[in-house]
Structure formats: structure tokens, C-alpha cells
Design a protein around this motif. Sequence first.
Motif, PDB file in Angstrom:
ATOM      1  N   PHE A  45      21.415   4.129 -17.264  1.00  0.00           N
ATOM      2  CA  PHE A  45      22.037   3.433 -16.135  1.00  0.00           C
ATOM      3  C   PHE A  45      21.784   4.279 -14.898  1.00  0.00           C
ATOM      4  N   MET A  46      20.658   3.988 -14.304  1.00  0.00           N
ATOM      5  CA  MET A  46      20.109   4.821 -13.243  1.00  0.00           C
ATOM      6  C   MET A  46      20.833   4.488 -11.961  1.00  0.00           C
ATOM      7  N   GLN A  47      21.852   5.284 -11.636  1.00  0.00           N
ATOM      8  CA  GLN A  47      22.644   4.912 -10.467  1.00  0.00           C
ATOM      9  C   GLN A  47      23.017   6.088  -9.578  1.00  0.00           C
ATOM     10  N   PHE A  48      22.491   7.302  -9.900  1.00  0.00           N
ATOM     11  CA  PHE A  48      22.866   8.467  -9.089  1.00  0.00           C
ATOM     12  C   PHE A  48      21.651   9.207  -8.542  1.00  0.00           C
ATOM     13  N   MET A  49      21.882   9.870  -7.415  1.00  0.00           N
ATOM     14  CA  MET A  49      20.852  10.745  -6.861  1.00  0.00           C
ATOM     15  C   MET A  49      21.501  12.092  -6.560  1.00  0.00           C
ATOM     16  N   LYS A  50      20.743  13.166  -6.797  1.00  0.00           N
ATOM     17  CA  LYS A  50      21.281  14.511  -6.537  1.00  0.00           C
ATOM     18  C   LYS A  50      21.154  14.822  -5.047  1.00  0.00           C
ATOM     19  N   ASN A  51      22.224  15.358  -4.471  1.00  0.00           N
ATOM     20  CA  ASN A  51      22.198  15.736  -3.048  1.00  0.00           C
ATOM     21  C   ASN A  51      21.812  17.199  -2.884  1.00  0.00           C
ATOM     22  N   GLU A  52      21.486  17.549  -1.657  1.00  0.00           N
ATOM     23  CA  GLU A  52      21.144  18.940  -1.337  1.00  0.00           C
ATOM     24  C   GLU A  52      22.265  19.903  -1.719  1.00  0.00           C
ATOM     25  N   ASP A  53      23.512  19.463  -1.532  1.00  0.00           N
ATOM     26  CA  ASP A  53      24.639  20.365  -1.814  1.00  0.00           C
ATOM     27  C   ASP A  53      25.022  20.397  -3.289  1.00  0.00           C
ATOM     28  N   GLY A  54      24.207  19.761  -4.136  1.00  0.00           N
ATOM     29  CA  GLY A  54      24.458  19.843  -5.576  1.00  0.00           C
ATOM     30  C   GLY A  54      25.330  18.726  -6.129  1.00  0.00           C
ATOM     31  N   THR A  55      25.917  17.930  -5.235  1.00  0.00           N
ATOM     32  CA  THR A  55      26.752  16.828  -5.735  1.00  0.00           C
ATOM     33  C   THR A  55      25.877  15.609  -6.024  1.00  0.00           C
ATOM     34  N   LEU A  56      26.487  14.607  -6.650  1.00  0.00           N
ATOM     35  CA  LEU A  56      25.752  13.374  -6.916  1.00  0.00           C
ATOM     36  C   LEU A  56      26.250  12.292  -5.980  1.00  0.00           C
ATOM     37  N   SER A  57      25.343  11.419  -5.542  1.00  0.00           N
ATOM     38  CA  SER A  57      25.869  10.264  -4.828  1.00  0.00           C
ATOM     39  C   SER A  57      25.262   9.005  -5.432  1.00  0.00           C
ATOM     40  N   GLU A  58      25.937   7.890  -5.237  1.00  0.00           N
ATOM     41  CA  GLU A  58      25.482   6.614  -5.811  1.00  0.00           C
ATOM     42  C   GLU A  58      24.212   6.152  -5.108  1.00  0.00           C
ATOM     43  N   LEU A  59      23.269   5.642  -5.856  1.00  0.00           N
ATOM     44  CA  LEU A  59      22.075   5.030  -5.253  1.00  0.00           C
ATOM     45  C   LEU A  59      22.504   3.724  -4.586  1.00  0.00           C
ATOM     46  N   PRO A  60      21.659   3.183  -3.700  1.00  0.00           N
ATOM     47  CA  PRO A  60      22.065   1.943  -3.043  1.00  0.00           C
ATOM     48  C   PRO A  60      22.223   0.778  -4.031  1.00  0.00           C
ATOM     49  N   GLN A  61      21.666   0.913  -5.204  1.00  0.00           N
ATOM     50  CA  GLN A  61      21.781  -0.176  -6.191  1.00  0.00           C
ATOM     51  C   GLN A  61      21.961   0.412  -7.585  1.00  0.00           C
ATOM     52  N   LYS A  62      22.561  -0.392  -8.480  1.00  0.00           N
ATOM     53  CA  LYS A  62      22.717   0.049  -9.869  1.00  0.00           C
ATOM     54  C   LYS A  62      21.548  -0.490 -10.679  1.00  0.00           C
ATOM     55  N   ASN A  63      20.813   0.424 -11.316  1.00  0.00           N
ATOM     56  CA  ASN A  63      19.607   0.014 -12.046  1.00  0.00           C
ATOM     57  C   ASN A  63      19.760   0.227 -13.545  1.00  0.00           C
ATOM     58  N   VAL A  64      18.911  -0.454 -14.289  1.00  0.00           N
ATOM     59  CA  VAL A  64      18.760  -0.155 -15.708  1.00  0.00           C
ATOM     60  C   VAL A  64      17.326   0.310 -15.922  1.00  0.00           C
ATOM     61  N   ASP A  65      17.185   1.383 -16.697  1.00  0.00           N
ATOM     62  CA  ASP A  65      15.854   1.888 -17.054  1.00  0.00           C
ATOM     63  C   ASP A  65      15.868   2.066 -18.574  1.00  0.00           C
ATOM     64  N   PHE A  66      15.231   1.143 -19.273  1.00  0.00           N
ATOM     65  CA  PHE A  66      15.223   1.259 -20.745  1.00  0.00           C
ATOM     66  C   PHE A  66      13.886   1.795 -21.219  1.00  0.00           C
ATOM     67  N   GLY A  67      13.933   2.697 -22.201  1.00  0.00           N
ATOM     68  CA  GLY A  67      12.714   3.177 -22.830  1.00  0.00           C
ATOM     69  C   GLY A  67      12.885   3.153 -24.338  1.00  0.00           C
ATOM     70  N   GLY A  68      11.961   2.518 -25.026  1.00  0.00           N
ATOM     71  CA  GLY A  68      12.024   2.459 -26.499  1.00  0.00           C
ATOM     72  C   GLY A  68      10.732   2.992 -27.095  1.00  0.00           C
ATOM     73  N   GLY A  69      10.837   3.863 -28.105  1.00  0.00           N
ATOM     74  CA  GLY A  69       9.640   4.430 -28.730  1.00  0.00           C
ATOM     75  C   GLY A  69       8.995   3.407 -29.659  1.00  0.00           C
ATOM     76  N   LEU A  70       7.848   2.893 -29.233  1.00  0.00           N
ATOM     77  CA  LEU A  70       7.193   1.843 -30.033  1.00  0.00           C
ATOM     78  C   LEU A  70       6.915   2.320 -31.456  1.00  0.00           C
ATOM     79  N   GLU A  71       6.335   3.503 -31.598  1.00  0.00           N
ATOM     80  CA  GLU A  71       5.984   4.007 -32.927  1.00  0.00           C
ATOM     81  C   GLU A  71       7.225   4.239 -33.772  1.00  0.00           C
ATOM     82  N   ARG A  72       8.309   4.682 -33.136  1.00  0.00           N
ATOM     83  CA  ARG A  72       9.542   4.938 -33.885  1.00  0.00           C
ATOM     84  C   ARG A  72      10.184   3.637 -34.349  1.00  0.00           C
TER      85      ARG A  72
END
Length: 601
Positions: free
Chosen positions: A215-242
Motif C-alpha cells: 500500500f504505497m502511500q508514504f514518502m520519506k522527508n528530508e527530516d526523516g519523517t514520513l508524509s502521505e503521498l498525494p494519492q493512495k496506491n497499490v503496488d502488487f508483486g507476485g513471483g510467477l515461478e513461486r
Amino acid sequence: MTTKEIREKYIAFFKARGHKEIAPSPLVLENDPTTLFTSSGMQQMIPFLKGEKHPLGTRLVDSQPSLRLQDIEEVGDNRHTTFFEMLGNWSLGDYFKKDQLLWVWEFMTKEIGLDPKRLYVSCFVGNDEVGKDTESYDIWKKIGVDDGHIHFYDAKKNWWSRAGEPSKMPAGEIGGPDSEIFFEFENVSHYPAFGKFCHPNCDCGKFLEIGNSVFMQFMKNEDGTLSELPQKNVDFGGGLERIAAALNNDPDVFKIDIFKSIINKVEKEVGFNYGTDTKKTKSFRIVADHLRASCNLLAEGVLPSNKLQGYVLRRLIRRAMFHFHLLGAGISGSGVSHVAESLRREYTSIDKNWDFVEENLNVEATRFESALKRGLAKLTRAVSDGVKIDGKVAFDLYQNDGFPLELTMEILSQNGMNFSAEEKNLFESEFEKHKENSRSMSAGIFKGGLENKSDETITKLHTATHLLHAALREILGEHVGQKGSHITNERLRFDFSYPQKLTDDEIKKVENLINEKIKEDLPVTFSEMSLDEAIKTGALHFFAEKYGKKVKVYTMGSFSREICGGPHVTHTKDVGGVNIIKQEKIGAGIVRLYASLEGKS
Ligand code: SER
């Protein structure tokens, strides 16, 4: 179900749910110095996960050939490979957890028919900044997953970014909590019992991770904190061979259909079957994995060398050859390419580029043979001079001559000499140091790459690449076609089809023409259109299958018109000036040029 069918079903399943199929990236991302290799499907998606509009919309799907180097030493067990295919689907600020988890479940259980009782899932337990992912937990429960099959883990296991857990993310990097899905193998008697020693995310091999919804929704800031990205994304990865191994109900990924032809070929060459001599199983796997990875790299035009991608390729080929030797097949290039030829059936790109792949496998094999002979001579001399072969000497042989420790040990034992456990430890510690160095090298590339991603130099070199392409065609003829390109902070590299090296005069002419066009200060503009339209306008395109259906066509006056994702300067004068610094003939009918910006060579 064949691996090919799983891939097709996955793409069709997500297309039926409004996704557009995108073309996978090459293993070596052109013009991206961030990483050595494409190691996940999301790499080409980064700008879009950050909010840029993707020309094909907000729902995307593909199957991405990937290469992960951190697994190289682990190849030999039943599930790690360097090269693999990652099934991917993305929501770019569109659907989120509810649809994603349901669809993954439906795909795994209904579409390909994995037994739901053998599936386990995991959710993020939360940390100081991001709460526990009870939303995913509730969704899994609603889907019908038993409580005992849902496990919570911390950021080490259930957070995904290219750099790992939040504390490791550099500023600007994106990531988020994830929910993984695991398959439990039955009748694997030698694995520790569930609950006592082991759990879904344990590495013992009873459970295999087959997919990951980030659930790709954060970006790291210069000061080390996290902030929300402008949108909430899904990034799915599945191992075909597995996934194929789970369907096979056998935790050994090397037993799936895609490996069958290469394993059979090795069996024929060495005269015994995979699995009959357990001590040799590891070598079978290394030969199959490393040759598959090597041939896919060669098919893209990567060549063995002592640097970066080329160095990795060299190691892969040499390790494959050495393990082929351990299986009793000797060290010969023709033996290796004979085995590798079986991969043509599984990978169109290997098939299409076979002559190039074979020629270069053989060249590297010959080099390795002479390195081995050199190492062997040194070793024999040392043995007969009574020099003690200790861990350090063994490591020098490995590092300088590519002479593997196993081979040193074999030769010593043939000479009735012993390599003690202590010496082996010394070798290992030298080796660890070396590994650490290459790890920091990769990390350096990653970090350096991230820092420089939007660097001006890189943008200028992109534009310079188009100018070079157009100039080559004007000076040498329209039959010149791009075969590859790569940009670092220092230079551009451009491969093109041409039968022989250029003369000094031709190089000068090409360089002069580029610089003339820079001085003319042509406007650099782009417009978006369908691939068909773009081709009709006569835009140069390289590997049409790599582009999505909508493409950007960059124009520089009437001099150059080319399909490309950018970035580019807005006027050619901004490039400053270009020097061609080096040329090589890299294979049958392919010439490579290197160029840098004026004043930077
Ligand atoms: N990016 C995630 C991974 O590589 C999911 O695609 O595992």
C-alpha cells in the motif's frame, strides 16, 4: 497449468477488472543510474506512484522480468533465483485495500485454484508513525481467511520500499505497509512443525511467499519523517515461478515447467538426473538459474566486463560454468551454450538474439578457460614449491583469476593436501569483506542514483542521445538503428547496428553535426499520441514492444523525432556541447559509442 498459462490468466484477470497491460521494462533500465537491474515491477512506476499521470490510466498490469542480486549467494536452495518474473498490478490513486486483497485472493484460489486452506496472509503490526493495519486484517477476515492464518509482523517483514524498512529509506523514497500471501507445502516432513519453530514468514522453506500487496502511500522527508503521498496506491508483486511451484505442490521451483528443458539438457550432458545425487542438486540449480539470467542479459545486449552490469554477468556465466564442471561436464564454452540453447523455447528475446547470445557466451567461456589455466598453473607451482595454500592465497586466486574455492580444494585434495577448516574461515572472512564492498558499491549506486535522478547532466545527456541518433543516421545512412542506450552522470552510451567501426572522419562529422544542431538552438517539444500514430509520423522508435499504447514523441526542430519518455532540455543550446569519447565494436554488427558533455570528459 503451465507457467505461461498462469502469466496469461493473471493479465486477463486484471484486464477484466479495468487494467491496461503495460510493456515490461528491460532488465537494464536505460538512462536510469539508480539501480543496476530492474528488480521489481514498480521501478518504472515510480513517477506515477508519486502522482504523475500515466498515459494508460490508473489501473495497470504486467509481468516484469527481474534480477535480484542479493539472492546470488542463496541460489542453490529450492526457491531462490537471481532472475525471475514478477506479476504486477497497480492502482494509481484508484482502488485500495478492499479490492486489492479480494482480487489477489480470487486470483489465487478461484482463477488458478490454490487450496485456500494452504494460504496464509500477513499484515503490518504498526510502528510509531504508522498504525496497525487492522483494515487489511478486517478485509481478510471478511474474505473468509481464518484467524490462525492471519499474522502480524513488524516493519522488517511487512513494510516495503526499495531500501527496506522506513528507517532505511532515503529522502524522496516511497514505500508503505504491505500484506503478503504465503503458500504452505504439505508433506514436507523435514521442516519444523508450524507453530513450534516456524510461522508463515519463516525462512525454513515450508512456507513460500507468493505475492505482496504494497500500500504505497508514504514518502520519506528530508527530516526523516514520513508524509502521505498525494494519492493512495497499490503496488502488487507476485513471483510467477513461486506461484507455479505452489500449484505444483512442490517447494522446489526448479521443478516447474519453465526450467524443464534446461535441466533436461544438463542431465543429458552430465549423464545423470536432477535429484538423484543430492550433493549435486545445488550445482544443477546454479547452472539453470545463472544461465537463464545470463542469456536474458545477453539478449538485451549486456556484455561481460569488469564493471557494473557486465561484471555481474561475468560472475553469473563463470559460476554457471564452474558448477557445470562440478557436475562432471568439464569447462567448455560450447557445452554451456549447448545447454543454454534450450532457453530459446521459453524466451522469445533469447531466441531472436541467439547468435549474439551464443557468440558472447563462447567468448566469455574461452576467457574463463584461460583464467582457470592461469590459476591452475599458479596453484600447481605453489604446491610443488611447497608453498602453503592458506585462505588468503585461495582468496587471491579467486579474486584475481576467478578461481573458485571449491576448485582450489579439489586440486589440493588431488595432491593429497588438506585445506583446513581454519583456512576456509580465513577465506570466508576475506570473501565477506569483498561482499560487503560490492554491497556498498550497489548501495552507493542506489543512493547516488536517487540523488542524481533529476540531475541536469542526465537530462542534457538524454537530449544528446537523440541528437546522436539522428546525426548517425544522417551521416551513415538510414539503416542505422538503436540497439541500446545507457546514461550515467558522466556520459552517455549508445549502441547501434552498423557493420564496422566508424572512421575518425565519420566520428568527427557526427560530432560536428550534433554540435551544429546544438548551436542552432532547436526547440525541444513533445506531444502525446498513440503508438500507431507516432510510428506514422516517422518517429524513431527502439523496441516498439517496450512502449505502452500512448507514447510521447519528442521533436527537435526538423532534425530529430523520436519516441521517448524523457526528460529533456527545452532548447538544444542547453546541452552545451558534446564530445564523442570512445568507440567499440561490441558484437556482430553492433557498434558502441560513448559521448560526454563538453568540458566534462
Ligand atoms: N514492489 C513490491 C515487491 O517488489 C511489490 O511489487 O515486492
